[in-house]
Design a protein around this motif. Structure first.
Motif, PDB file in Angstrom:
ATOM      1  N   SER A  67       0.851  -1.365   0.052  1.00 47.19           N
ATOM      2  CA  SER A  67       0.023  -0.017   0.049  1.00 47.19           C
ATOM      3  C   SER A  67       0.780   1.225  -0.107  1.00 47.19           C
ATOM      4  O   SER A  67       0.570   2.529  -0.714  1.00 47.19           O
ATOM      5  N   GLU A  68       1.915   1.284   0.757  1.00 48.69           N
ATOM      6  CA  GLU A  68       2.872   2.256   0.789  1.00 48.69           C
ATOM      7  C   GLU A  68       3.279   2.659  -0.658  1.00 48.69           C
ATOM      8  O   GLU A  68       3.601   3.907  -0.966  1.00 48.69           O
ATOM      9  N   LYS A  69       3.788   1.674  -1.371  1.00 53.57           N
ATOM     10  CA  LYS A  69       4.112   1.830  -2.606  1.00 53.57           C
ATOM     11  C   LYS A  69       3.315   2.293  -3.431  1.00 53.57           C
ATOM     12  O   LYS A  69       3.476   3.549  -4.376  1.00 53.57           O
ATOM     13  N   CYS A  70       2.178   1.897  -3.390  1.00 54.49           N
ATOM     14  CA  CYS A  70       1.053   2.425  -4.273  1.00 54.49           C
ATOM     15  C   CYS A  70       0.868   3.877  -3.953  1.00 54.49           C
ATOM     16  O   CYS A  70       0.534   4.857  -4.757  1.00 54.49           O
ATOM     17  N   ARG A  71       0.791   4.410  -2.561  1.00 53.44           N
ATOM     18  CA  ARG A  71       0.684   5.798  -2.389  1.00 53.44           C
ATOM     19  C   ARG A  71       1.908   6.798  -2.751  1.00 53.44           C
ATOM     20  O   ARG A  71       1.432   7.635  -3.357  1.00 53.44           O
ATOM     21  N   LYS A  72       2.954   5.933  -2.886  1.00 56.96           N
ATOM     22  CA  LYS A  72       4.206   6.911  -3.314  1.00 56.96           C
ATOM     23  C   LYS A  72       4.146   7.087  -4.921  1.00 56.96           C
ATOM     24  O   LYS A  72       4.459   7.946  -5.589  1.00 56.96           O
ATOM     25  N   GLU A  73       3.350   5.909  -5.470  1.00 53.36           N
ATOM     26  CA  GLU A  73       3.155   6.106  -7.127  1.00 53.36           C
ATOM     27  C   GLU A  73       1.673   6.704  -7.448  1.00 53.36           C
ATOM     28  O   GLU A  73       1.395   6.692  -8.378  1.00 53.36           O
ATOM     29  N   ARG A  74       1.144   7.280  -6.327  1.00 54.26           N
ATOM     30  CA  ARG A  74      -0.135   8.032  -6.520  1.00 54.26           C
ATOM     31  C   ARG A  74      -1.110   6.867  -7.154  1.00 54.26           C
ATOM     32  O   ARG A  74      -2.022   7.678  -8.174  1.00 54.26           O
ATOM     33  N   ARG A  75      -1.168   5.902  -6.677  1.00 52.73           N
ATOM     34  CA  ARG A  75      -2.164   4.815  -7.100  1.00 52.73           C
ATOM     35  C   ARG A  75      -2.932   4.371  -5.993  1.00 52.73           C
ATOM     36  O   ARG A  75      -2.681   4.372  -5.016  1.00 52.73           O
ATOM     37  N   LYS A  76      -4.308   4.051  -6.230  1.00 53.84           N
ATOM     38  CA  LYS A  76      -5.254   3.675  -5.396  1.00 53.84           C
ATOM     39  C   LYS A  76      -5.516   2.473  -5.144  1.00 53.84           C
ATOM     40  O   LYS A  76      -6.042   1.716  -3.852  1.00 53.84           O
ATOM     41  N   THR A  77      -5.053   1.622  -6.197  1.00 51.87           N
ATOM     42  CA  THR A  77      -5.334   0.019  -6.014  1.00 51.87           C
ATOM     43  C   THR A  77      -4.217  -0.778  -5.769  1.00 51.87           C
ATOM     44  O   THR A  77      -3.109  -0.668  -6.732  1.00 51.87           O
ATOM     45  N   VAL A  78      -4.033  -1.539  -4.856  1.00 52.64           N
ATOM     46  CA  VAL A  78      -3.113  -2.518  -4.797  1.00 52.64           C
ATOM     47  C   VAL A  78      -3.183  -3.671  -5.445  1.00 52.64           C
ATOM     48  O   VAL A  78      -4.529  -4.219  -5.378  1.00 52.64           O
ATOM     49  N   ASN A  79      -2.376  -4.266  -6.324  1.00 53.58           N
ATOM     50  CA  ASN A  79      -2.499  -5.290  -7.264  1.00 53.58           C
ATOM     51  C   ASN A  79      -1.486  -6.540  -6.779  1.00 53.58           C
ATOM     52  O   ASN A  79      -0.761  -6.346  -6.081  1.00 53.58           O
ATOM     53  N   GLY A  80      -1.585  -7.493  -7.447  1.00 52.30           N
ATOM     54  CA  GLY A  80      -0.912  -8.749  -7.376  1.00 52.30           C
ATOM     55  C   GLY A  80       0.665  -8.512  -7.249  1.00 52.30           C
ATOM     56  O   GLY A  80       1.585  -8.859  -6.715  1.00 52.30           O
ATOM     57  N   ASP A  81       0.688  -7.816  -8.363  1.00 47.31           N
ATOM     58  CA  ASP A  81       2.213  -7.486  -8.400  1.00 47.31           C
ATOM     59  C   ASP A  81       2.910  -6.444  -7.320  1.00 47.31           C
ATOM     60  O   ASP A  81       4.104  -6.795  -6.997  1.00 47.31           O
ATOM     61  N   ASP A  82       2.189  -5.704  -6.738  1.00 49.88           N
ATOM     62  CA  ASP A  82       2.526  -4.784  -5.514  1.00 49.88           C
ATOM     63  C   ASP A  82       2.717  -5.897  -4.339  1.00 49.88           C
ATOM     64  O   ASP A  82       3.640  -5.523  -3.703  1.00 49.88           O
ATOM     65  N   ILE A  83       2.118  -6.964  -4.512  1.00 45.78           N
ATOM     66  CA  ILE A  83       2.115  -8.060  -3.302  1.00 45.78           C
ATOM     67  C   ILE A  83       3.518  -8.493  -3.400  1.00 45.78           C
ATOM     68  O   ILE A  83       4.166  -8.874  -2.398  1.00 45.78           O
ATOM     69  N   CYS A  84       3.586  -9.001  -4.440  1.00 41.55           N
ATOM     70  CA  CYS A  84       4.993  -9.864  -4.997  1.00 41.55           C
ATOM     71  C   CYS A  84       6.091  -8.769  -4.767  1.00 41.55           C
ATOM     72  O   CYS A  84       7.074  -9.286  -4.045  1.00 41.55           O
ATOM     73  N   TRP A  85       5.924  -7.594  -5.069  1.00 44.09           N
ATOM     74  CA  TRP A  85       7.142  -6.623  -4.648  1.00 44.09           C
ATOM     75  C   TRP A  85       7.420  -6.382  -3.342  1.00 44.09           C
ATOM     76  O   TRP A  85       8.580  -6.411  -2.771  1.00 44.09           O
ATOM     77  N   ALA A  86       6.263  -6.385  -2.482  1.00 43.74           N
ATOM     78  CA  ALA A  86       6.273  -6.204  -1.246  1.00 43.74           C
ATOM     79  C   ALA A  86       7.070  -7.523  -0.383  1.00 43.74           C
ATOM     80  O   ALA A  86       8.040  -7.509   0.602  1.00 43.74           O
ATOM     81  N   LEU A  87       6.444  -8.642  -0.978  1.00 42.08           N
ATOM     82  CA  LEU A  87       7.008  -9.782  -0.212  1.00 42.08           C
ATOM     83  C   LEU A  87       8.663  -9.849  -0.600  1.00 42.08           C
ATOM     84  O   LEU A  87       9.297 -10.013   0.442  1.00 42.08           O
ATOM     85  N   ALA A  88       9.025  -9.540  -1.622  1.00 41.28           N
ATOM     86  CA  ALA A  88      10.345  -9.576  -2.035  1.00 41.28           C
ATOM     87  C   ALA A  88      11.112  -8.571  -1.419  1.00 41.28           C
ATOM     88  O   ALA A  88      12.316  -8.767  -0.339  1.00 41.28           O
ATOM     89  N   THR A  89      10.715  -7.264  -1.271  1.00 40.09           N
ATOM     90  CA  THR A  89      11.285  -6.267  -0.381  1.00 40.09           C
ATOM     91  C   THR A  89      11.545  -6.605   0.960  1.00 40.09           C
ATOM     92  O   THR A  89      12.394  -6.084   1.612  1.00 40.09           O
ATOM     93  N   LEU A  90      10.535  -7.098   1.562  1.00 42.68           N
ATOM     94  CA  LEU A  90      10.677  -7.831   2.968  1.00 42.68           C
ATOM     95  C   LEU A  90      11.299  -8.691   3.363  1.00 42.68           C
ATOM     96  O   LEU A  90      11.422  -9.281   4.463  1.00 42.68           O
ATOM     97  N   GLY A  91      12.029  -9.481   2.536  1.00 45.19           N
ATOM     98  CA  GLY A  91      12.939 -10.458   2.509  1.00 45.19           C
ATOM     99  C   GLY A  91      12.190 -11.962   2.369  1.00 45.19           C
ATOM    100  O   GLY A  91      12.862 -12.892   2.625  1.00 45.19           O
ATOM    101  N   PHE A  92      11.065 -11.936   1.939  1.00 45.69           N
ATOM    102  CA  PHE A  92      10.205 -13.266   1.725  1.00 45.69           C
ATOM    103  C   PHE A  92      10.285 -13.714   0.204  1.00 45.69           C
ATOM    104  O   PHE A  92       9.408 -13.663  -0.334  1.00 45.69           O
ATOM    105  N   ASP A  93      11.689 -13.765  -0.187  1.00 47.71           N
ATOM    106  CA  ASP A  93      11.904 -13.946  -1.636  1.00 47.71           C
ATOM    107  C   ASP A  93      11.345 -15.275  -2.046  1.00 47.71           C
ATOM    108  O   ASP A  93      10.655 -15.265  -3.163  1.00 47.71           O
ATOM    109  N   ASP A  94      11.106 -16.396  -1.366  1.00 52.11           N
ATOM    110  CA  ASP A  94      10.780 -17.707  -1.641  1.00 52.11           C
ATOM    111  C   ASP A  94       9.340 -17.505  -1.878  1.00 52.11           C
ATOM    112  O   ASP A  94       8.823 -18.248  -2.669  1.00 52.11           O
ATOM    113  N   TYR A  95       8.777 -16.633  -1.040  1.00 51.03           N
ATOM    114  CA  TYR A  95       7.103 -16.577  -1.113  1.00 51.03           C
ATOM    115  C   TYR A  95       6.866 -15.630  -2.418  1.00 51.03           C
ATOM    116  O   TYR A  95       5.759 -15.907  -2.980  1.00 51.03           O
TER     117      TYR A  95
END
Length: 120
Positions: A67-95
């Motif tokens: 959601s924070e990524k979307c806010r910075k990009e001025r988007r209102k909708t979180v999508n699947g790609d955003d979740i994948c990005w967040a997982l990788a960013t937070l260190g959950f690369d396998d997930y």
């Protein structure tokens, strides 16, 4: 007072989310837990509640990052790609990798289903 984690769900006028609205339903958590255990295994209420807290917090943590990524990009909708990005960013690369594969297959099936609907 319960922290306002996430930002969606039912809330009162003060913007505070009720406990039952911030947690996944315990029946669903128990059902998922039972799937991996032998049929005769039992799960205590305490174990279900602990897992309920953990998975709810995990989902909130990942969703908040996306959601924070979307806010910075001025988007209102979180999508699947955003979740994948967040997982990788937070260190959950396998997930993240597993989620990317799932998301790709899901999208392919959606295209196939849409094509079939148009053909009818």
């Amino acid at each position: 007072m319960v922290d306002n984690i996430g930002g969606s769900g039912s809330s009162n006028n003060e913007g505070i989310i009720k406990e039952q609205d911030r947690l996944l339903p315990i029946a669903n958590v128990g059902r998922i837990m039972k799937q991996i255990l032998p049929q005769n295994a039992k799960i205590s209420k305490e174990a279900k509640e602990t897992m309920q807290e953990c998975v709810s917090e995990y989902i909130s943590f990942v969703t908040s990052e996306a959601s924070e990524k979307c806010r910075k990009e001025r988007r209102k909708t979180v999508n699947g790609d955003d979740i994948c990005w967040a997982l990788a960013t937070l260190g959950f690369d396998d997930y993240a990798e597993g989620m990317r594969r799932y998301l790709q297959r899901y999208r392919e099936l959606e295209v196939d289903n849409n094509n079939q609907e148009r053909g009818k």
